[in-house]
Design a protein around this motif. Structure first.
Motif, PDB file in Angstrom:
ATOM      1  N   ALA A   9      -9.612   8.899   1.286  1.00  0.00           N
ATOM      2  CA  ALA A   9      -8.912  10.130   0.919  1.00  0.00           C
ATOM      3  C   ALA A   9      -9.842  11.321   1.069  1.00  0.00           C
ATOM      4  O   ALA A   9     -11.040  11.169   1.331  1.00  0.00           O
ATOM      5  CB  ALA A   9      -8.394  10.028  -0.518  1.00  0.00           C
ATOM      6  N   THR A  40       0.809  -1.215   0.000  1.00  0.00           N
ATOM      7  CA  THR A  40       0.000   0.000   0.000  1.00  0.00           C
ATOM      8  C   THR A  40       0.846   1.272   0.000  1.00  0.00           C
ATOM      9  O   THR A  40       0.304   2.374   0.072  1.00  0.00           O
ATOM     10  CB  THR A  40      -0.913   0.017   1.243  1.00  0.00           C
ATOM     11  N   TYR A  86      -7.927   6.963  -7.576  1.00  0.00           N
ATOM     12  CA  TYR A  86      -6.588   6.855  -8.172  1.00  0.00           C
ATOM     13  C   TYR A  86      -5.654   6.063  -7.263  1.00  0.00           C
ATOM     14  O   TYR A  86      -4.945   5.153  -7.715  1.00  0.00           O
ATOM     15  CB  TYR A  86      -6.012   8.246  -8.427  1.00  0.00           C
ATOM     16  N   ALA A  87      -5.677   6.377  -5.989  1.00  0.00           N
ATOM     17  CA  ALA A  87      -4.773   5.682  -5.066  1.00  0.00           C
ATOM     18  C   ALA A  87      -5.100   4.192  -4.994  1.00  0.00           C
ATOM     19  O   ALA A  87      -4.195   3.355  -4.839  1.00  0.00           O
ATOM     20  CB  ALA A  87      -4.858   6.317  -3.682  1.00  0.00           C
ATOM     21  N   VAL A 113      -4.442  11.200   0.629  1.00  0.00           N
ATOM     22  CA  VAL A 113      -4.832   9.886   1.144  1.00  0.00           C
ATOM     23  C   VAL A 113      -4.653   9.881   2.655  1.00  0.00           C
ATOM     24  O   VAL A 113      -3.594  10.245   3.173  1.00  0.00           O
ATOM     25  CB  VAL A 113      -4.013   8.755   0.491  1.00  0.00           C
ATOM     26  N   VAL A 145      -5.051   3.539   4.185  1.00  0.00           N
ATOM     27  CA  VAL A 145      -5.462   2.365   3.420  1.00  0.00           C
ATOM     28  C   VAL A 145      -5.705   1.245   4.422  1.00  0.00           C
ATOM     29  O   VAL A 145      -4.784   0.799   5.116  1.00  0.00           O
ATOM     30  CB  VAL A 145      -4.395   1.953   2.388  1.00  0.00           C
ATOM     31  N   LEU A 159      -3.236   1.943  -7.197  1.00  0.00           N
ATOM     32  CA  LEU A 159      -1.816   1.742  -6.885  1.00  0.00           C
ATOM     33  C   LEU A 159      -1.588   0.648  -5.848  1.00  0.00           C
ATOM     34  O   LEU A 159      -0.439   0.298  -5.565  1.00  0.00           O
ATOM     35  CB  LEU A 159      -1.209   3.057  -6.386  1.00  0.00           C
ATOM     36  N   VAL A 177       0.207   9.129  -1.955  1.00  0.00           N
ATOM     37  CA  VAL A 177      -0.545  10.095  -2.762  1.00  0.00           C
ATOM     38  C   VAL A 177      -1.071  11.206  -1.849  1.00  0.00           C
ATOM     39  O   VAL A 177      -1.696  10.917  -0.820  1.00  0.00           O
ATOM     40  CB  VAL A 177      -1.717   9.397  -3.486  1.00  0.00           C
ATOM     41  N   ALA A 207       0.067   3.935  -2.711  1.00  0.00           N
ATOM     42  CA  ALA A 207      -1.239   4.553  -2.478  1.00  0.00           C
ATOM     43  C   ALA A 207      -1.177   5.533  -1.318  1.00  0.00           C
ATOM     44  O   ALA A 207      -1.725   6.650  -1.381  1.00  0.00           O
ATOM     45  CB  ALA A 207      -2.283   3.474  -2.213  1.00  0.00           C
ATOM     46  N   GLU A 208      -0.508   5.148  -0.255  1.00  0.00           N
ATOM     47  CA  GLU A 208      -0.444   6.008   0.926  1.00  0.00           C
ATOM     48  C   GLU A 208       0.401   7.255   0.686  1.00  0.00           C
ATOM     49  O   GLU A 208       0.248   8.261   1.396  1.00  0.00           O
ATOM     50  CB  GLU A 208       0.111   5.213   2.105  1.00  0.00           C
ATOM     51  N   VAL A 263      -9.362   2.392   0.474  1.00  0.00           N
ATOM     52  CA  VAL A 263      -8.535   3.596   0.436  1.00  0.00           C
ATOM     53  C   VAL A 263      -9.416   4.784   0.795  1.00  0.00           C
ATOM     54  O   VAL A 263     -10.447   5.024   0.157  1.00  0.00           O
ATOM     55  CB  VAL A 263      -7.912   3.804  -0.952  1.00  0.00           C
ATOM     56  N   THR A 268      -9.188  11.225  -5.703  1.00  0.00           N
ATOM     57  CA  THR A 268      -7.910  10.812  -5.111  1.00  0.00           C
ATOM     58  C   THR A 268      -7.994   9.384  -4.594  1.00  0.00           C
ATOM     59  O   THR A 268      -7.067   8.580  -4.791  1.00  0.00           O
ATOM     60  CB  THR A 268      -7.525  11.762  -3.968  1.00  0.00           C
TER      61      THR A 268
END
Length: 750
Positions: A121, A62, A129-130, A71, A74, A133, A68, A65-66, A119, A126
Motif C-alpha cells: 500500500a 483478498t 490494516y488491509a 492498497v 495483494v 482483512l 481499501v 483488503a484490495e 499487502v 494502510t
C-alpha cells in the motif's frame, strides 16, 4: 613485499583502545539502517503469516483488503509473478543441503508463521490494516515439532553442509574403555531453543531505479549473499542490482541468510515498478531461524584421579522438513581434552518448523555446555578441583585433525582467570558458601571456538591530499570492523586514523565474505593490510625516483611510514611527506587491491582455535530459588588483540548472551499447534541491566602462527562456556545438578 603489520615503525593504533569510528553516526542517528532509507514514491508491504504449522491453503479472500483506499496489490501464491527460482538458482553462502524455502511458492504450509500473502500500500498503516482483512481457510495436518518423539527416526545427513565439519571417525575403543573405567558418568543435556532477537528487525528497502534496475538496502551480514540471492532467484544481471547495508543493528547470525522479506520486497518492486519497503514485526522475527533444539548424551570414563579414558558424545538436532541444517556440536569433545578412546555422533530429525540458523557460536554453545557440565560432574565425582581436572586432561594437539595448535595459551587463561577471580578461596563442598539468605556458588568452564580465515579481498585508494579510503563488501555487525580496519590501514601507511575512511556493506566494493564465524578480522583485516602495503610500495617507489629524493638508494625494507611521512629506519632526517610525494610525482591517486584466504601464512599447517576460561559466581535465594550471576571473569586467549576496547565489548556481549542462555532464554513450542508461543520480547526473556553485574575480561598474551596478522576472532568465544560456568556455579551453590537450560526457579525449587 614481506612486511609485517608493524613495519612502519611501531604500531600507533593496532593493539590500543580506540573508540568506534562509526560511533558518532550511531549515537546521533545519522547512521541509517535497512528499513530507514527513503525513496521517491516509496510503498510499504506488510506480511500476512500463516495460522497453521502444516497443511495447505484452501482459499485466500483478498477482496476486502484490495478494496481499501491506498492498497496497490495483494500478492499470494496464486498471483505472484513467475521467477527464475529453481533450487539450483538459489545462491546462498551458508545454505544447508536441501530445498530452500520459497515464499508464496504454492499452497503448502511448512511451518507456523509462514508468509502467505503480502499487502502493498501507499503507507505502512494502510498496508497493516488491509493485511488484517485477508481471510484464509486451510486444510490442517497435525504438526510434528517435539524432538523427543523423533529420536528413533534420527538420521545421519546424507550431504554435509559446506564449511561444517562432520564428526571425525572414532579412535580407540570408547565403549570398551568405558565399561572398564573405574569412574563412569553418563547423563543427558538439553538447551532450550533460542531466537536471535537483534534490536533491528529484518527489513528490505528496494528502490526502483527504472529500466529494470534496483538499489536494495537489506538487513544482512554480507551484501554478497543478498546479491547472489536476488540475481539467482530473479534472473537479474549483477550490474542491475546494487545492494547496501552500511550498518546493522545486531544480527547474531540471523542476518547470514537472506530472509523472506527480501524476496517479497524485490518481487513487489519489480511487479509494481515502484520502490517497496518490507519490515518484519517483532512477532514475525520468530518465524524464521533459531538456535536448534538439540538433545545430547555425554558419557565419560576415567581413572580414579580423573584422567579420561573414554569420551562418548552424541547429539540429535532438529531441522526443518526441507533442509538438513547442521552445526558442529560434538566435535569439541574430541578437541578440548586428551583422551585415547573417543566416539562422537551427530544426527538430525525433521520437525515442522522453519530451518534453524546459525546463532552466535553455533554448535559450540550447545556442545560445549554439555561437555563442560559433564567435566564438572566428573571433577565432583573424583574429588578433583575443576581446573586441576582440565589440566590433567589438557590436549596438546587437535586429534580430530591430527594437527598441532597454531597457538594455545589456555593454561595461562586458567591461571590468570583463577587468580583474578580468587578461585583458591573456593570451598569445594556444595552448599558450603553463603551470603545471608543466599547460597553462593563458584563455577568454571572452558570455552573454544574455531579460528578461521576466509577468502577475502579489499581495495585501498590513497589520494593526493594524503587521505586513504579502504573497504570491501563485508559488514560491520556491531563488532567494530569499521574501527579495526581503519586502525590497520592507518598503521600500514603511517597516517592518523582521522585521515582514513573505511567503507563496508556495498556490493560494488571488493569481494568479501559474510561477517560471521569470527573470521572477519583475520580475513578482511589481512586483505586491507596487503592492499595498504601495496600502496606503500607504490608511493615509496615514486618517492625514491624523485629528483634529490631523501630516499634515494634505500630499500623498501628500511622504509618507515609514520605521521604522514616516509623516512629511513635509523635516520629520521631523511624523510618526505606523502602529500609531497604525490604532488611532485603528479599523482592524483594510487590504488591497490589486496587479498587473503585460508592459504595465507601457515593456516593449513595448524589447527586454529580461540580458547577461554570462564569463572562465574552465583547467589541463589534459598527460599525463592532466584539465581543472580554476581560476578564473571572471562580470560581469553585470542592471539593479537587489535583493539582492546572493542575486543572487550565483544566479550562482554558474549558473556551477557551466555547468561541469557543459562537463566532466561527459551522459545516455547506448543507441540499441539506447532507454534512458538512467546513470540515477543514481553514473554521471550533476555537479560536486562538489572540481571548483569560485574564482568571482567582478561586477554592473555598469545602469539599465533596461523595467519599473517596473528589475530583470532572474538565475536563468538565470549558466549562459549559461559552457560556451563553458570550451571556449574548453581550446582556448587545448591548441590542440585541441572542439565537442562534455562535454569529457572521451578528447576531450583522443584
Amino acid at each position: 613485499m614481506a612486511h609485517s603489520i608493524s613495519t612502519s615503525g611501531t604500531d600507533t593504533y593496532v593493539g590500543t583502545a580506540q573508540s568506534r569510528v562509526d560511533g558518532p553516526a550511531k549515537v546521533t542517528g545519522q547512521a541509517k539502517y535497512a528499513g530507514e532509507f527513503a525513496a521517491p514514491d516509496l510503498t510499504h508491504g506488510y506480511v500476512v503469516s500463516s495460522g497453521i504449522a502444516r497443511g495447505r491453503i484452501l482459499s485466500i479472500d483478498t477482496a476486502a483488503a484490495e478494496a481499501v483506499p491506498g492498497v496497490l496489490k495483494v500478492f499470494t501464491h496464486a498471483n505472484r509473478p513467475r521467477t527464475a527460482w529453481l533450487d539450483y538458482n538459489y545462491q546462498d553462502q551458508v545454505a544447508p543441503p536441501g530445498s530452500p524455502f520459497r515464499p508464496l511458492y504454492d499452497d503448502k504450509i511448512h511451518y507456523s508463521g509462514q508468509p502467505v500473502a503480502l499487502v502493498v500500500a501507499e503507507n505502512f498503516g494502510t498496508a497493516r490494516y488491509a493485511a488484517s482483512l485477508v481471510k484464509l481457510t486451510y486444510e490442517a495436518d497435525a504438526p510434528t515439532t517435539d524432538l523427543r518423539a523423533l529420536e528413533d527416526a534420527a538420521y545421519v545427513p546424507p550431504k554435509k553442509r559446506s564449511g561444517i565439519k562432520p564428526p571425525p571417525a572414532p579412535w580407540g575403543d570408547a565403549d570398551g574403555a568405558y565399561r572398564t573405567a573405574p569412574v563412569q558418568l553418563t547423563n543427558h543435556y538439553h538447551m532450550a531453543v533460542e531466537h536471535h532477537n537483534p534490536m533491528e528487525p529484518h527489513a528490505s528497502t528496494v528502490v526502483w531505479e527504472g529500466d529494470g534496475k534496483i538499489t536494495v538496502y537489506d538487513k544482512i551480514q554480507g551484501v554478497s549473499n543478498s546479491l547472489g540471492y536476488i540475481t539467482g532467484v530473479f534472473g537479474m544481471k549483477k550490474d542491475d542490482v546494487h545492494v547496501l547495508n552500511p550498518y546493522l543493528g545486531g544480527g547474531f547470525g540471523s542476518g547470514l541468510r537472506p530472509q523472506y522479506q527480501l524476496f517479497l520486497a524485490v518481487m513487489a518492486a519489480r511487479e509494481l515498478e515502484r520502490s517497496v519497503r518490507v519490515t518484519l514485526t517483532r512477532d514475525q522475527m520468530f518465524t524464521f531461524g533459531y538456535r536448534p533444539d538439540v538433545r545430547q548424551t555425554v558419557a565419560l570414563g576415567a581413572e580414579a584421579d580423573g584422567a579420561l579414558t573414554s569420551i562418548r558424545h552424541e547429539a540429535i538436532s532438529g531441522t526443518s522438513g526441507f533442509e538438513d541444517y547442521q552445526e558442529v556440536v560434538v566435535n569439541w569433545s574430541g578437541v578440548l581434552y586428551d583422551c585415547p578412546n573417543v566416539a562422537l555422533d551427530y544426527r538430525l530429525a525433521k520437525i515442522d518448523t522453519y530451518t534453524p540458523s546459525d546463532m552466535r557460536a553455533p554448535g559450540a554453545v550447545t556442545g560445549v555446555f554439555a561437555l563442560e557440565v559433564a567435566m564438572d560432574e566428573l571433577a565432583h565425582q573424583t574429588g578433583q578441583d575443576p581446573i586441576d581436572l582440565r589440566l590433567r586432561n589438557y590436549a596438546e594437539k587437535d586429534r580430530t585433525q591430527d594437527k598441532p595448535f597454531s597457538s594455545k595459551s589456555l593454561r595461562a587463561a586458567y591461571a590468570e582467570g583463577a587468580e583474578r577471580f580468587g578461585w583458591s578461596a573456593r570451598n569445594p563442598e556444595p552448599r558450603s558458601m553463603r551470603d545471608g539468605r543466599e547460597l553462593v556458588g563458584w563455577g568454571m568452564a572452558t570455552g573454544i571456538w574455531e579460528s578461521m580465515m576466509m577468502q577475502s579481498s579489499a581495495q585501498a585508494t590513497l589520494t593526493a591530499d594524503g587521505k586513504l579510503v579502504v573497504g570491501n563488501q563485508t559488514g560491520d555487525i556491531g563488532t567494530g570492523t569499521y574501527t579495526i580496519l581503519t586502525q590497520i590501514a592507518a598503521d600500514a601507511l603511517g597516517l592518523p586514523m582521522t585521515d582514513v575512511t573505511t567503507k563496508l556493506g556495498d556490493s560494488k566494493l571488493a569481494d568479501a565474505p559474510l561477517a560471521g564465524g569470527s573470521w572477519t578480522a583475520a580475513s578482511s583485516g589481512t586483505a586491507v593490510m596487503r592492499a595498504c602495503y601495496d600502496i606503500a610500495a607504490q608511493v615509496f617507489t615514486l618517492a625514491r625516483g624523485l629528483d634529490d629524493s631523501p630516499l634515494a638508494n634505500v630499500d623498501f625494507a628500511r622504509a618507515v611510514f609514520k605521521e604522514g611521512r616516509i623516512s629511513v629506519a635509523g635516520d629520521p632526517s631523511r624523510s618526505i611527506a606523502i602529500t609531497e610525494v604525490m604532488a611532485k610525482g603528479g599523482m592524483d591517486k594510487i590504488e591497490a587491491t589486496g587479498s587473503a584466504g585460508p592459504d595465507s601464512g601457515h593456516a593449513q599447517d595448524f589447527a586454529g582455535y580461540t580458547h577461554s576460561a570462564v569463572f562465574a559466581e552465583v547467589k541463589v535465594d534459598e527460599d525463592l530459588g532466584v539465581v543472580r550471576v554476581t560476578r564473571v571473569v572471562s580470560a581469553i586467549a585470542a592471539g593479537k588483540i587489535l583493539n582492546t576496547k572493542t575486543a572487550r565489548s565483544q566479550i562482554l556481549g558474549g558473556v551477557v548472551m551466555g547468561i541469557g542462555s543459562a537463566l532466561e532464554e527459551e522459545s516455547m513450542l506448543d507441540h499441539t499447534i506447532g507454534r512458538f508461543m512467546n513470540h515477543n520480547l514481553g514473554e521471550y526473556h533476555v537479560p536486562v541491566h538489572a540481571d548483569i553485574h560485574d564482568i571482567e575480561v582478561i586477554f592473555v598474551d598469545e602469539e599465533d602462527k596461523a595467519n599473517p596478522m596473528g589475530v583470532k576472532g572474538l565475536g563468538e568465544i565470549g558466549i562459549v562456556g559461559t552457560a556451563a560456568a553458570v550451571a556449574n556455579a548453581v550446582f556448587h551453590a545448591t548441590g542440585k545438578r541441572i542439565r537442562e537450560l534455562p535454569i529457572t526457579i521451578d528447576k531450583i525449587i522443584g
